[in-house]
Design a protein around this motif. Sequence first.
Motif, PDB file in Angstrom:
ATOM      1  N   LEU A 170       0.814  -1.214   0.000  1.00 14.86           N
ATOM      2  CA  LEU A 170       0.000   0.000   0.000  1.00 14.86           C
ATOM      3  C   LEU A 170       0.850   1.269   0.000  1.00 14.86           C
ATOM      4  O   LEU A 170       0.483   2.270  -0.604  1.00 14.86           O
ATOM      5  CB  LEU A 170      -0.924   0.017   1.221  1.00 14.86           C
ATOM      6  CG  LEU A 170      -2.049  -1.003   1.223  1.00 14.86           C
ATOM      7  CD1 LEU A 170      -2.760  -0.987   2.567  1.00 14.86           C
ATOM      8  CD2 LEU A 170      -3.023  -0.750   0.099  1.00 14.86           C
ATOM      9  N   ARG A 171       1.983   1.237   0.666  1.00 13.49           N
ATOM     10  CA  ARG A 171       2.810   2.435   0.802  1.00 13.49           C
ATOM     11  C   ARG A 171       3.748   2.654  -0.392  1.00 13.49           C
ATOM     12  O   ARG A 171       4.411   3.687  -0.457  1.00 13.49           O
ATOM     13  CB  ARG A 171       3.616   2.385   2.095  1.00 13.49           C
ATOM     14  CG  ARG A 171       2.713   2.422   3.333  1.00 13.49           C
ATOM     15  CD  ARG A 171       3.459   2.735   4.579  1.00 13.49           C
ATOM     16  NE  ARG A 171       4.143   4.012   4.505  1.00 13.49           N
ATOM     17  CZ  ARG A 171       3.567   5.202   4.728  1.00 13.49           C
ATOM     18  NH1 ARG A 171       2.301   5.272   5.024  1.00 13.49           N
ATOM     19  NH2 ARG A 171       4.277   6.306   4.662  1.00 13.49           N
ATOM     20  N   THR A 172       3.818   1.711  -1.308  1.00 13.56           N
ATOM     21  CA  THR A 172       4.701   1.839  -2.465  1.00 13.56           C
ATOM     22  C   THR A 172       3.915   2.312  -3.674  1.00 13.56           C
ATOM     23  O   THR A 172       2.910   1.705  -4.046  1.00 13.56           O
ATOM     24  CB  THR A 172       5.382   0.491  -2.788  1.00 13.56           C
ATOM     25  OG1 THR A 172       6.090   0.052  -1.626  1.00 13.56           O
ATOM     26  CG2 THR A 172       6.330   0.611  -3.960  1.00 13.56           C
ATOM     27  N   VAL A 173       4.374   3.389  -4.285  1.00 12.61           N
ATOM     28  CA  VAL A 173       3.755   3.883  -5.515  1.00 12.61           C
ATOM     29  C   VAL A 173       4.232   2.995  -6.659  1.00 12.61           C
ATOM     30  O   VAL A 173       5.442   2.775  -6.827  1.00 12.61           O
ATOM     31  CB  VAL A 173       4.144   5.352  -5.784  1.00 12.61           C
ATOM     32  CG1 VAL A 173       3.575   5.828  -7.111  1.00 12.61           C
ATOM     33  CG2 VAL A 173       3.674   6.243  -4.647  1.00 12.61           C
ATOM     34  N   LYS A 174       3.284   2.464  -7.406  1.00 10.26           N
ATOM     35  CA  LYS A 174       3.619   1.578  -8.516  1.00 10.26           C
ATOM     36  C   LYS A 174       4.599   2.275  -9.449  1.00 10.26           C
ATOM     37  O   LYS A 174       4.409   3.427  -9.820  1.00 10.26           O
ATOM     38  CB  LYS A 174       2.355   1.177  -9.279  1.00 10.26           C
ATOM     39  CG  LYS A 174       2.582   0.100 -10.302  1.00 10.26           C
ATOM     40  CD  LYS A 174       1.270  -0.366 -10.886  1.00 10.26           C
ATOM     41  CE  LYS A 174       1.490  -1.542 -11.796  1.00 10.26           C
ATOM     42  NZ  LYS A 174       0.224  -2.076 -12.271  1.00 10.26           N
ATOM     43  N   GLY A 175       5.670   1.557  -9.803  1.00 10.44           N
ATOM     44  CA  GLY A 175       6.696   2.099 -10.680  1.00 10.44           C
ATOM     45  C   GLY A 175       7.888   2.661  -9.941  1.00 10.44           C
ATOM     46  O   GLY A 175       8.912   2.963 -10.554  1.00 10.44           O
ATOM     47  N   SER A 176       7.785   2.796  -8.607  1.00 13.89           N
ATOM     48  CA  SER A 176       8.876   3.400  -7.849  1.00 13.89           C
ATOM     49  C   SER A 176       9.873   2.379  -7.291  1.00 13.89           C
ATOM     50  O   SER A 176      10.924   2.761  -6.786  1.00 13.89           O
ATOM     51  CB  SER A 176       8.329   4.241  -6.700  1.00 13.89           C
ATOM     52  OG  SER A 176       7.717   3.423  -5.725  1.00 13.89           O
ATOM     53  N   CYS A 177       9.565   1.098  -7.409  1.00 14.01           N
ATOM     54  CA  CYS A 177      10.454   0.052  -6.911  1.00 14.01           C
ATOM     55  C   CYS A 177      11.349  -0.412  -8.055  1.00 14.01           C
ATOM     56  O   CYS A 177      10.866  -0.995  -9.027  1.00 14.01           O
ATOM     57  CB  CYS A 177       9.641  -1.117  -6.349  1.00 14.01           C
ATOM     58  SG  CYS A 177      10.648  -2.494  -5.789  1.00 14.01           S
ATOM     59  N   GLY A 178      12.648  -0.137  -7.930  1.00 17.31           N
ATOM     60  CA  GLY A 178      13.581  -0.478  -9.002  1.00 17.31           C
ATOM     61  C   GLY A 178      13.679  -1.969  -9.266  1.00 17.31           C
ATOM     62  O   GLY A 178      13.899  -2.390 -10.396  1.00 17.31           O
ATOM     63  N   VAL A 179      13.516  -2.776  -8.231  1.00 18.17           N
ATOM     64  CA  VAL A 179      13.615  -4.229  -8.380  1.00 18.17           C
ATOM     65  C   VAL A 179      12.388  -4.795  -9.074  1.00 18.17           C
ATOM     66  O   VAL A 179      12.486  -5.713  -9.882  1.00 18.17           O
ATOM     67  CB  VAL A 179      13.809  -4.901  -7.002  1.00 18.17           C
ATOM     68  CG1 VAL A 179      13.799  -6.409  -7.115  1.00 18.17           C
ATOM     69  CG2 VAL A 179      15.092  -4.419  -6.359  1.00 18.17           C
ATOM     70  N   ASP A 180      11.212  -4.247  -8.770  1.00 16.37           N
ATOM     71  CA  ASP A 180       9.958  -4.720  -9.361  1.00 16.37           C
ATOM     72  C   ASP A 180       9.037  -3.531  -9.615  1.00 16.37           C
ATOM     73  O   ASP A 180       8.264  -3.134  -8.743  1.00 16.37           O
ATOM     74  CB  ASP A 180       9.274  -5.724  -8.441  1.00 16.37           C
ATOM     75  CG  ASP A 180       7.990  -6.289  -9.022  1.00 16.37           C
ATOM     76  OD1 ASP A 180       7.623  -5.925 -10.165  1.00 16.37           O
ATOM     77  OD2 ASP A 180       7.342  -7.091  -8.328  1.00 16.37           O
ATOM     78  N   PRO A 181       9.109  -2.930 -10.819  1.00 14.42           N
ATOM     79  CA  PRO A 181       8.285  -1.752 -11.117  1.00 14.42           C
ATOM     80  C   PRO A 181       6.776  -2.020 -11.086  1.00 14.42           C
ATOM     81  O   PRO A 181       5.993  -1.082 -11.039  1.00 14.42           O
ATOM     82  CB  PRO A 181       8.717  -1.354 -12.524  1.00 14.42           C
ATOM     83  CG  PRO A 181      10.005  -2.046 -12.761  1.00 14.42           C
ATOM     84  CD  PRO A 181      10.022  -3.256 -11.890  1.00 14.42           C
ATOM     85  N   THR A 182       6.366  -3.284 -11.068  1.00 13.24           N
ATOM     86  CA  THR A 182       4.933  -3.593 -11.015  1.00 13.24           C
ATOM     87  C   THR A 182       4.420  -3.646  -9.576  1.00 13.24           C
ATOM     88  O   THR A 182       3.217  -3.758  -9.358  1.00 13.24           O
ATOM     89  CB  THR A 182       4.625  -4.943 -11.694  1.00 13.24           C
ATOM     90  OG1 THR A 182       5.249  -6.001 -10.953  1.00 13.24           O
ATOM     91  CG2 THR A 182       5.124  -4.962 -13.133  1.00 13.24           C
ATOM     92  N   PHE A 183       5.329  -3.563  -8.605  1.00 12.22           N
ATOM     93  CA  PHE A 183       4.963  -3.642  -7.188  1.00 12.22           C
ATOM     94  C   PHE A 183       4.361  -2.322  -6.730  1.00 12.22           C
ATOM     95  O   PHE A 183       4.828  -1.251  -7.081  1.00 12.22           O
ATOM     96  CB  PHE A 183       6.201  -3.973  -6.350  1.00 12.22           C
ATOM     97  CG  PHE A 183       5.930  -4.112  -4.875  1.00 12.22           C
ATOM     98  CD1 PHE A 183       5.293  -5.239  -4.388  1.00 12.22           C
ATOM     99  CD2 PHE A 183       6.303  -3.127  -3.993  1.00 12.22           C
ATOM    100  CE1 PHE A 183       5.045  -5.380  -3.026  1.00 12.22           C
ATOM    101  CE2 PHE A 183       6.075  -3.247  -2.632  1.00 12.22           C
ATOM    102  CZ  PHE A 183       5.436  -4.383  -2.153  1.00 12.22           C
ATOM    103  N   GLY A 184       3.306  -2.391  -5.938  1.00 15.74           N
ATOM    104  CA  GLY A 184       2.704  -1.204  -5.364  1.00 15.74           C
ATOM    105  C   GLY A 184       1.368  -0.849  -5.989  1.00 15.74           C
ATOM    106  O   GLY A 184       0.810  -1.598  -6.793  1.00 15.74           O
ATOM    107  N   VAL A 185       0.857   0.308  -5.595  1.00 16.77           N
ATOM    108  CA  VAL A 185      -0.454   0.788  -6.042  1.00 16.77           C
ATOM    109  C   VAL A 185      -0.239   2.015  -6.923  1.00 16.77           C
ATOM    110  O   VAL A 185       0.565   2.890  -6.599  1.00 16.77           O
ATOM    111  CB  VAL A 185      -1.348   1.166  -4.829  1.00 16.77           C
ATOM    112  CG1 VAL A 185      -2.715   1.651  -5.295  1.00 16.77           C
ATOM    113  CG2 VAL A 185      -1.490  -0.016  -3.880  1.00 16.77           C
TER     114      VAL A 185
END
Length: 128
Positions: A41-56
Amino acid sequence: MAEYAESLIYINPLTGDIEFDTLTNRWKQGPPAVVRAVLTLRTVKGSCGVDPTFGVDWKKIDKLSPNSPALARELVLAAMRPMVNDGSIRDLKVSAEMRLVQGVLVISLEFLDVRASRQFRVTFQQAV
């Protein structure tokens, strides 16, 4: 099957803070499924370098749109789908409420942590 961690460092869903327990002089612990849900919930989708599909994908929410809560619910369900698909949680229920005065979406999740055999509720606020 891999060993199931009984707990991970707890992250407060409303603030994102890791909390310290002054009675035990240790970091507070939380159930892994809850910690993973809060991280999602706290991760903006696209902001995780390891997995850009992670988050909302919170960027899709227009706080003035009357369908913002429904869209937020769908986006959260999509973000939580990997946890449902890998069998970590089941019976996922998501509700969303827009609070225009505060400019936040209030998201509530309820789910069963399959490995811990416990029901959990997580409430989260997202500024929009």
